[in-house]
Write a protein that holds these residues in place. Structure first.
Motif, PDB file in Angstrom:
ATOM      1  N   HIS A 116       0.915  -1.178  -0.156  1.00 37.46           N
ATOM      2  CA  HIS A 116       0.081   0.020  -0.005  1.00 37.46           C
ATOM      3  C   HIS A 116       0.887   1.468  -0.007  1.00 37.46           C
ATOM      4  N   ILE A 117       2.029   1.389   0.780  1.00 37.34           N
ATOM      5  CA  ILE A 117       2.699   2.501   1.008  1.00 37.34           C
ATOM      6  C   ILE A 117       3.629   2.885  -0.637  1.00 37.34           C
ATOM      7  N   PHE A 118       3.928   1.637  -1.070  1.00 37.53           N
ATOM      8  CA  PHE A 118       4.787   1.559  -2.367  1.00 37.53           C
ATOM      9  C   PHE A 118       3.640   2.085  -3.437  1.00 37.53           C
ATOM     10  N   THR A 119       2.642   1.534  -3.594  1.00 39.01           N
ATOM     11  CA  THR A 119       1.507   1.992  -4.631  1.00 39.01           C
ATOM     12  C   THR A 119       1.013   3.394  -4.212  1.00 39.01           C
ATOM     13  N   GLY A 120       0.863   3.840  -2.856  1.00 41.92           N
ATOM     14  CA  GLY A 120       0.423   5.387  -2.714  1.00 41.92           C
ATOM     15  C   GLY A 120       1.494   6.106  -3.094  1.00 41.92           C
TER      16      GLY A 120
ATOM     17  N   ILE B 137       0.908   9.229  -5.789  1.00 44.24           N
ATOM     18  CA  ILE B 137       1.326  10.926  -5.581  1.00 44.24           C
ATOM     19  C   ILE B 137       2.148  11.493  -6.557  1.00 44.24           C
ATOM     20  N   CYS B 138       3.526  10.616  -6.883  1.00 43.92           N
ATOM     21  CA  CYS B 138       4.824  11.175  -7.621  1.00 43.92           C
ATOM     22  C   CYS B 138       3.877  11.160  -9.106  1.00 43.92           C
ATOM     23  N   PHE B 139       3.203  10.341  -9.548  1.00 48.14           N
ATOM     24  CA  PHE B 139       2.745  10.575 -10.937  1.00 48.14           C
ATOM     25  C   PHE B 139       1.523  11.713 -10.951  1.00 48.14           C
ATOM     26  N   GLY B 140       0.865  11.715  -9.862  1.00 46.46           N
ATOM     27  CA  GLY B 140      -0.131  12.808  -9.785  1.00 46.46           C
ATOM     28  C   GLY B 140       0.569  14.197  -9.747  1.00 46.46           C
ATOM     29  N   ILE B 141       1.759  14.399  -9.158  1.00 41.40           N
ATOM     30  CA  ILE B 141       2.560  15.703  -9.126  1.00 41.40           C
ATOM     31  C   ILE B 141       2.892  15.882 -10.763  1.00 41.40           C
ATOM     32  N   ILE B 142       3.402  14.925 -11.308  1.00 43.98           N
ATOM     33  CA  ILE B 142       4.166  15.079 -12.480  1.00 43.98           C
ATOM     34  C   ILE B 142       2.895  15.333 -13.769  1.00 43.98           C
ATOM     35  N   LEU B 143       1.983  14.721 -13.657  1.00 43.43           N
ATOM     36  CA  LEU B 143       0.718  14.767 -14.649  1.00 43.43           C
ATOM     37  C   LEU B 143       0.131  16.180 -14.280  1.00 43.43           C
ATOM     38  N   THR B 144      -0.121  16.347 -13.021  1.00 45.70           N
ATOM     39  CA  THR B 144      -0.812  17.909 -12.870  1.00 45.70           C
ATOM     40  C   THR B 144       0.216  19.008 -13.454  1.00 45.70           C
ATOM     41  N   VAL B 145       1.373  19.050 -13.199  1.00 52.19           N
ATOM     42  CA  VAL B 145       2.391  19.733 -13.742  1.00 52.19           C
ATOM     43  C   VAL B 145       2.407  19.826 -15.390  1.00 52.19           C
TER      44      VAL B 145
ATOM     45  N   LEU C 240      -5.455  10.648  -8.295  1.00 52.06           N
ATOM     46  CA  LEU C 240      -4.169  10.126  -7.924  1.00 52.06           C
ATOM     47  C   LEU C 240      -3.547  10.629  -6.416  1.00 52.06           C
ATOM     48  N   PHE C 241      -4.170  11.632  -6.058  1.00 55.27           N
ATOM     49  CA  PHE C 241      -3.681  12.386  -4.847  1.00 55.27           C
ATOM     50  C   PHE C 241      -4.361  11.776  -3.205  1.00 55.27           C
ATOM     51  N   TRP C 242      -5.924  11.579  -3.613  1.00 59.58           N
ATOM     52  CA  TRP C 242      -6.496  11.393  -2.286  1.00 59.58           C
ATOM     53  C   TRP C 242      -6.658   9.800  -2.409  1.00 59.58           C
TER      54      TRP C 242
END
Length: 211
Positions: A60-64, A68-76, A91-93
């Motif tokens: 769970h921690i690894f996938t979480g 979050i990392c992909f959420g930041i990249i895709l949001t930018v 991706l964030f919640w």
């Protein structure tokens, strides 16, 4: 007065002593034969640990963190025309509120003999199950739709240059497909944790009633 009976059987002498209820030793024997509450709780938590909560929590921690990392990249990268997963914030919640919280609790349950912590893990993993189903729906919907900004609302509408590049859609579908696989992994992990946790809670409640 205690009654004593001596029985010889096969070269073995068995001495049986019946202690009256008024004898102080009867209360000591009764209290000594009854398992204490911490011991019962520890026994049930050990049953929950058969599911390897530390390994489930690590998943769970690894996938979480990946979410979050992909959420930041895709949001930018999609700040002008965000895709459905980015616009919904899934991706964030899903990564922060559910997976990291659930993973931390599962790892912590490996260290502590606390049935309340097991119950909390069950509640959180129920939320993870529902969240992964919603996230899967969001990602599959994004796969079936066009790239944001490339929809054709009126005839002869001019499209942006990137809309004619098929590689963009292939990349977007590949990312969404990867997240669908991650959601399936997270769903199975949460179901396993919930099943073992529910079994431990049920046994704990049954033991309390039996006592």
């Amino acid at each position: 007065m205690a009654a004593t009976t001596v029985t010889d059987s096969g070269g073995v002498r068995i001495i049986t002593e019946v202690i009256p209820a008024t004898d102080p030793r009867a209360a000591q024997l009764a209290s000594g034969s009854r398992p204490s509450a911490p011991a019962v709780s520890s026994f049930q938590v050990r049953g929950f640990r058969r599911a390897q909560p530390k390994a489930l929590g690590t998943i769970h921690i690894f996938t979480g963190i990946i979410h979050i990392c992909f959420g930041i990249i895709l949001t930018v990268s999609e700040y002008r025309t965000p895709s459905l997963p980015v616009a919904s914030g899934v991706l964030f919640w899903l990564g922060l509120l559910q997976l990291l919280v659930s993973g931390s609790l599962l790892v912590e349950s490996e260290k502590r003999d606390n049935i309340l912590l097991v119950k909390t893990c069950c509640i959180i993993n129920m939320g993870v199950i529902l969240s992964t189903l919603v996230a899967t729906l969001v990602h599959t919907t994004a796969i079936t739709h066009n790239i944001p900004g490339c929809e054709t609302n009126v005839p002869y509408q001019l499209k942006a240059e990137w809309c004619f590049n098929a590689e963009n859609k292939i990349l977007s579908n590949g990312l969404d497909s990867m997240f669908v696989i991650f959601c399936l992994l997270e769903f199975c992990t949460a179901v396993a944790a919930l099943a073992f946790g529910y079994d431990a809670i049920k046994q704990h409640n049954y033991t309390r009633m039996a006592l």
